[in-house]
Design a protein around this motif. Sequence first.
Motif, mmCIF file in Angstrom:
data_model
loop_
_atom_site.group_PDB
_atom_site.id
_atom_site.type_symbol
_atom_site.label_atom_id
_atom_site.label_comp_id
_atom_site.label_asym_id
_atom_site.label_seq_id
_atom_site.Cartn_x
_atom_site.Cartn_y
_atom_site.Cartn_z
ATOM 1 N N THR A 28 -81.167 -22.918 -93.355
ATOM 2 C CA THR A 28 -81.134 -22.165 -92.100
ATOM 3 C C THR A 28 -79.846 -21.371 -92.040
ATOM 4 O O THR A 28 -78.802 -21.857 -91.605
ATOM 5 N N PHE A 29 -79.915 -20.136 -92.487
ATOM 6 C CA PHE A 29 -78.735 -19.317 -92.752
ATOM 7 C C PHE A 29 -77.786 -19.250 -91.566
ATOM 8 O O PHE A 29 -76.579 -19.426 -91.727
ATOM 9 N N HIS A 30 -78.299 -19.000 -90.368
ATOM 10 C CA HIS A 30 -77.425 -18.727 -89.231
ATOM 11 C C HIS A 30 -76.674 -19.968 -88.748
ATOM 12 O O HIS A 30 -75.777 -19.856 -87.909
ATOM 13 N N THR A 31 -76.999 -21.125 -89.297
ATOM 14 C CA THR A 31 -76.294 -22.350 -88.896
ATOM 15 C C THR A 31 -75.188 -22.728 -89.870
ATOM 16 O O THR A 31 -74.569 -23.780 -89.712
ATOM 17 N N TYR A 32 -74.950 -21.902 -90.868
ATOM 18 C CA TYR A 32 -73.938 -22.190 -91.872
ATOM 19 C C TYR A 32 -72.895 -21.086 -91.963
ATOM 20 O O TYR A 32 -73.209 -19.904 -91.809
ATOM 21 N N ALA A 33 -71.676 -21.493 -92.246
ATOM 22 C CA ALA A 33 -70.642 -20.544 -92.632
ATOM 23 C C ALA A 33 -70.919 -20.075 -94.057
ATOM 24 O O ALA A 33 -71.585 -20.781 -94.831
ATOM 25 N N MET A 34 -70.428 -18.902 -94.384
ATOM 26 C CA MET A 34 -70.615 -18.352 -95.721
ATOM 27 C C MET A 34 -69.265 -17.937 -96.290
ATOM 28 O O MET A 34 -68.359 -17.514 -95.561
ATOM 29 N N GLY A 35 -69.157 -18.053 -97.589
ATOM 30 C CA GLY A 35 -67.921 -17.663 -98.247
ATOM 31 C C GLY A 35 -68.195 -16.871 -99.511
ATOM 32 O O GLY A 35 -69.271 -16.981 -100.098
ATOM 33 N N TRP A 36 -67.216 -16.065 -99.896
ATOM 34 C CA TRP A 36 -67.245 -15.375 -101.182
ATOM 35 C C TRP A 36 -66.152 -15.973 -102.058
ATOM 36 O O TRP A 36 -65.009 -16.175 -101.621
ATOM 37 N N PHE A 37 -66.502 -16.242 -103.297
ATOM 38 C CA PHE A 37 -65.580 -16.740 -104.302
ATOM 39 C C PHE A 37 -65.622 -15.802 -105.500
ATOM 40 O O PHE A 37 -66.545 -14.999 -105.636
ATOM 41 N N ARG A 38 -64.640 -15.948 -106.354
ATOM 42 C CA ARG A 38 -64.673 -15.225 -107.629
ATOM 43 C C ARG A 38 -64.113 -16.125 -108.726
ATOM 44 O O ARG A 38 -63.344 -17.050 -108.458
ATOM 45 N N ARG A 39 -64.537 -15.823 -109.934
ATOM 46 C CA ARG A 39 -64.089 -16.600 -111.077
ATOM 47 C C ARG A 39 -63.766 -15.641 -112.210
ATOM 48 O O ARG A 39 -64.670 -14.981 -112.742
ATOM 49 N N ALA A 40 -62.488 -15.568 -112.531
ATOM 50 C CA ALA A 40 -62.042 -14.747 -113.647
ATOM 51 C C ALA A 40 -62.145 -15.570 -114.934
ATOM 52 O O ALA A 40 -62.156 -16.813 -114.875
ATOM 53 N N PRO A 41 -62.212 -14.922 -116.076
ATOM 54 C CA PRO A 41 -62.326 -15.655 -117.349
ATOM 55 C C PRO A 41 -61.213 -16.677 -117.514
ATOM 56 O O PRO A 41 -60.038 -16.367 -117.330
ATOM 57 N N GLY A 42 -61.596 -17.905 -117.837
ATOM 58 C CA GLY A 42 -60.616 -18.950 -118.071
ATOM 59 C C GLY A 42 -60.010 -19.557 -116.827
ATOM 60 O O GLY A 42 -59.107 -20.397 -116.927
ATOM 61 N N LYS A 43 -60.505 -19.163 -115.673
ATOM 62 C CA LYS A 43 -59.944 -19.677 -114.419
ATOM 63 C C LYS A 43 -61.013 -20.371 -113.592
ATOM 64 O O LYS A 43 -62.207 -20.233 -113.843
ATOM 65 N N LYS A 44 -60.564 -21.099 -112.576
ATOM 66 C CA LYS A 44 -61.490 -21.784 -111.689
ATOM 67 C C LYS A 44 -61.969 -20.827 -110.595
ATOM 68 O O LYS A 44 -61.427 -19.739 -110.409
ATOM 69 N N HIS A 45 -62.987 -21.255 -109.872
ATOM 70 C CA HIS A 45 -63.438 -20.481 -108.723
ATOM 71 C C HIS A 45 -62.298 -20.354 -107.709
ATOM 72 O O HIS A 45 -61.589 -21.313 -107.416
ATOM 73 N N GLU A 46 -62.149 -19.150 -107.166
ATOM 74 C CA GLU A 46 -61.098 -18.851 -106.202
ATOM 75 C C GLU A 46 -61.759 -18.286 -104.947
ATOM 76 O O GLU A 46 -62.555 -17.341 -105.040
ATOM 77 N N VAL A 47 -61.419 -18.844 -103.785
ATOM 78 C CA VAL A 47 -62.001 -18.322 -102.552
ATOM 79 C C VAL A 47 -61.425 -16.939 -102.264
ATOM 80 O O VAL A 47 -60.238 -16.687 -102.465
ATOM 81 N N VAL A 48 -62.287 -16.049 -101.811
ATOM 82 C CA VAL A 48 -61.887 -14.684 -101.493
ATOM 83 C C VAL A 48 -61.929 -14.452 -99.983
ATOM 84 O O VAL A 48 -60.991 -13.904 -99.408
#
Length: 125
Positions: A28-48
């Motif tokens: 149920t989309f409207h009941t959740y927060a949403m986030g964008w992350f990115r992952r560069a080569p050799g690195k962990k996911h980073e919140v944007v």
Amino acid sequence: QVQLVESGGGMVQAGDSLRLSCQASGFTFHTYAMGWFRRAPGKKHEVVAAISRNSGNIAYADSVKGRFTISRDNRRNTVYLQMNNLKPEDTAVYYCAHDEWSSAFFNPQYEYTNWGQGTQVNVSS
């Protein structure tokens, strides 16, 4: 079953703009927060960036403040990331995620198990 489909990435030059989209289903989309992350080569996911369920709370990583804008359309079950003045260090695969609270995304120990395929962003100098 949660499904997140990211799109809108591409190869651009420094200073250019891109708009990413994430189409969500399986919850149920409207009941959740949403986030964008990115992952560069050799690195962990980073919140944007993160946005609360009603768009009342928005937060950004320091590295993108003033350049990126997160938004959502609860009618379309979609979250967006407008990226302006792109820099080579923005090169990464970009992913979206969902959670009960937008603040959770900024927890250094945050773990997510429903990553989509992501969308590649390449910024050349």
